[in-house]
Motif scaffolding. Structure first.
Motif, short mmCIF file in Angstrom:
data_model
loop_
_atom_site.label_atom_id
_atom_site.label_comp_id
_atom_site.label_asym_id
_atom_site.label_seq_id
_atom_site.Cartn_x
_atom_site.Cartn_y
_atom_site.Cartn_z
N PHE A 44 0.83 -1.18 0.00
CA PHE A 44 0.00 0.00 0.00
C PHE A 44 0.87 1.24 0.00
CE2 PHE A 44 -2.57 -3.39 1.67
CZ PHE A 44 -3.76 -3.23 0.96
N LEU A 45 0.46 2.21 -0.80
CA LEU A 45 1.19 3.47 -0.89
C LEU A 45 0.86 4.34 0.30
CD1 LEU A 45 0.58 4.26 -4.67
CD2 LEU A 45 2.57 3.16 -3.64
N CYS A 46 1.87 4.96 0.86
CA CYS A 46 1.69 5.90 1.96
C CYS A 46 2.59 7.09 1.63
CB CYS A 46 2.05 5.25 3.29
SG CYS A 46 1.39 6.14 4.71
N GLY A 47 2.07 8.01 0.89
CA GLY A 47 2.88 9.13 0.41
C GLY A 47 3.54 8.76 -0.90
N PRO A 48 4.31 9.70 -1.46
CA PRO A 48 4.99 9.43 -2.74
C PRO A 48 5.93 8.22 -2.61
CG PRO A 48 5.12 11.76 -2.17
CD PRO A 48 4.56 11.06 -0.98
N THR A 49 5.74 7.23 -3.49
CA THR A 49 6.54 6.01 -3.47
C THR A 49 7.01 5.72 -4.89
OG1 THR A 49 5.17 5.18 -1.66
CG2 THR A 49 6.56 3.58 -2.79
N ALA A 65 20.24 -12.33 -12.42
CA ALA A 65 20.19 -12.15 -13.86
C ALA A 65 19.05 -11.25 -14.32
CB ALA A 65 20.08 -13.51 -14.55
N VAL A 66 18.34 -10.60 -13.40
CA VAL A 66 17.25 -9.71 -13.77
C VAL A 66 17.81 -8.53 -14.56
CG1 VAL A 66 15.56 -8.06 -12.86
CG2 VAL A 66 15.71 -10.35 -11.89
N THR A 67 17.23 -8.26 -15.71
CA THR A 67 17.67 -7.15 -16.54
C THR A 67 16.59 -6.11 -16.76
OG1 THR A 67 17.05 -8.33 -18.55
CG2 THR A 67 19.34 -8.57 -17.79
N GLU A 68 15.35 -6.49 -16.52
CA GLU A 68 14.25 -5.56 -16.79
C GLU A 68 13.08 -5.85 -15.86
OE1 GLU A 68 11.99 -7.93 -20.37
OE2 GLU A 68 13.72 -6.71 -20.87
N LEU A 69 12.17 -4.92 -15.82
CA LEU A 69 10.91 -5.10 -15.11
C LEU A 69 9.84 -4.38 -15.90
CD1 LEU A 69 10.31 -2.35 -12.90
CD2 LEU A 69 12.64 -3.13 -12.60
N TRP A 70 8.59 -4.68 -15.57
CA TRP A 70 7.47 -4.13 -16.31
C TRP A 70 6.52 -3.44 -15.35
CZ3 TRP A 70 7.44 -4.33 -21.56
CH2 TRP A 70 8.36 -5.19 -22.15
N LEU A 71 6.05 -2.26 -15.74
CA LEU A 71 5.06 -1.51 -14.98
C LEU A 71 3.78 -1.46 -15.80
CD1 LEU A 71 4.09 0.38 -12.69
CD2 LEU A 71 5.10 2.27 -13.99
N ASN A 88 21.30 2.22 -10.98
CA ASN A 88 22.55 2.99 -11.05
C ASN A 88 22.37 4.45 -11.41
OD1 ASN A 88 24.04 0.68 -10.38
ND2 ASN A 88 24.00 0.01 -12.50
N ARG A 89 21.37 4.76 -12.23
CA ARG A 89 21.21 6.15 -12.66
C ARG A 89 19.85 6.74 -12.27
NH1 ARG A 89 24.53 4.24 -17.29
NH2 ARG A 89 22.74 3.09 -17.98
N GLN A 90 19.03 5.93 -11.64
CA GLN A 90 17.68 6.31 -11.23
C GLN A 90 16.81 6.76 -12.40
OE1 GLN A 90 16.87 8.42 -7.71
NE2 GLN A 90 18.73 7.79 -6.69
N GLU A 91 17.20 6.36 -13.62
CA GLU A 91 16.34 6.65 -14.77
C GLU A 91 15.09 5.78 -14.64
OE1 GLU A 91 18.43 6.30 -18.47
OE2 GLU A 91 20.07 7.53 -17.74
N GLN A 92 14.00 6.28 -15.09
CA GLN A 92 12.71 5.58 -15.06
C GLN A 92 12.27 5.25 -13.63
OE1 GLN A 92 13.72 2.35 -17.83
NE2 GLN A 92 12.35 3.32 -19.30
N ASN A 93 12.73 6.02 -12.64
CA ASN A 93 12.30 5.81 -11.26
C ASN A 93 10.97 6.54 -11.06
OD1 ASN A 93 12.33 4.87 -8.68
ND2 ASN A 93 13.68 6.46 -7.91
N ILE A 94 9.94 5.96 -11.59
CA ILE A 94 8.60 6.55 -11.66
C ILE A 94 7.91 6.45 -10.31
CG2 ILE A 94 6.35 6.23 -12.78
CD1 ILE A 94 8.06 4.93 -15.10
N PHE A 95 7.10 7.46 -9.99
CA PHE A 95 6.29 7.38 -8.79
C PHE A 95 5.05 6.55 -9.09
CE2 PHE A 95 8.97 10.92 -7.65
CZ PHE A 95 9.25 10.62 -6.33
N LEU A 96 4.73 5.66 -8.18
CA LEU A 96 3.64 4.71 -8.39
C LEU A 96 2.30 5.32 -8.03
CD1 LEU A 96 5.48 1.61 -6.92
CD2 LEU A 96 5.05 2.12 -9.33
N GLU A 97 1.25 4.72 -8.61
CA GLU A 97 -0.12 5.16 -8.36
C GLU A 97 -0.96 3.97 -7.96
OE1 GLU A 97 -1.52 7.05 -11.92
OE2 GLU A 97 0.06 8.58 -11.87
#
Length: 188
Positions: A44-49, A65-71, A88-97
């Motif tokens: 459960f989300l409690c604030g920006p996550t 061996a994980v290379t990707e994930l899907w949202l 490593n670069r926090q690219e695509q570190n999207i806030f969840l809804e």
């Protein structure tokens, strides 16, 4: 809420009450985390996550061996997220809804067995060759048989002339691998 309670208490019971309210538990906005994580399930989300925050709550990935994930968000197409770039670069570190679903597929691997220094699975990369997989497995041992080694691919066994590949012989191709291929290096 605290102001409403303060006014009620002031009217009926107390003089100048101080009221503080804190959230004990958030149970209204749910996110599902599935796949190759240590603690998959509902969160459960409690604030920006962010996606990274959620992986920490799910105990991290359980497959090197994980290379990707899907949202998956609502009716929108699934969004592919590169795992290394996320960490490593926090690219695509999207806030969840509310209602988001994160899926971590087990990583794709190639298996290398026999006379190599570190037998087992190695992470698969598109375009990976036979010799690159051997290098990922630590290289050959001193007793590795170079004349004939084997590649198991889709149930068929193919002989690979490793000595000729390593010598750079003309007309000899370093086979390109597919996920779940198996390399077998026998003892000389």
């Amino acid at each position: 809420i605290s102001e409403s309670l303060r006014k009620r208490l002031e009217q009926n019971v107390l003089y100048d009450p101080r009221v503080a309210v804190r959230v004990d538990q958030c149970l209204s906005q749910q996110v599902n985390v599935l796949g190759a994580v240590n603690s998959p399930g509902e969160f459960f989300l409690c604030g920006p996550t962010s996606v990274r925050d959620m992986f920490a709550r799910a105990g991290g990935v359980n497959d090197e061996a994980v290379t990707e994930l899907w949202l998956k968000r609502g009716d929108a197409p699934e969004l592919k997220i590169n795992y290394d770039e996320l960490l490593n670069r926090q690219e695509q570190n999207i806030f969840l809804e509310d209602g988001d679903r994160l899926y971590v597929p087990a990583g794709l691997v190639v298996y290398v067995t026999g006379e190599v220094k570190d037998p087992g699975s190695v992470p698969f990369r598109k375009g990976m060759t036979y010799t690159q997989a051997l290098s990922e497995a630590g290289g050959l041992t001193a007793v590795a048989k170079l004349q004939k080694s084997y590649l198991l691919h889709n149930g068929s066994r193919e002989t690979v002339r490793l000595r000729k590949i390593l010598e750079g012989g003309s007309g000899v191709v370093d086979p390109v691998l597919m996920p779940n291929d198996q390399i077998i290096i026998e003892e000389s």
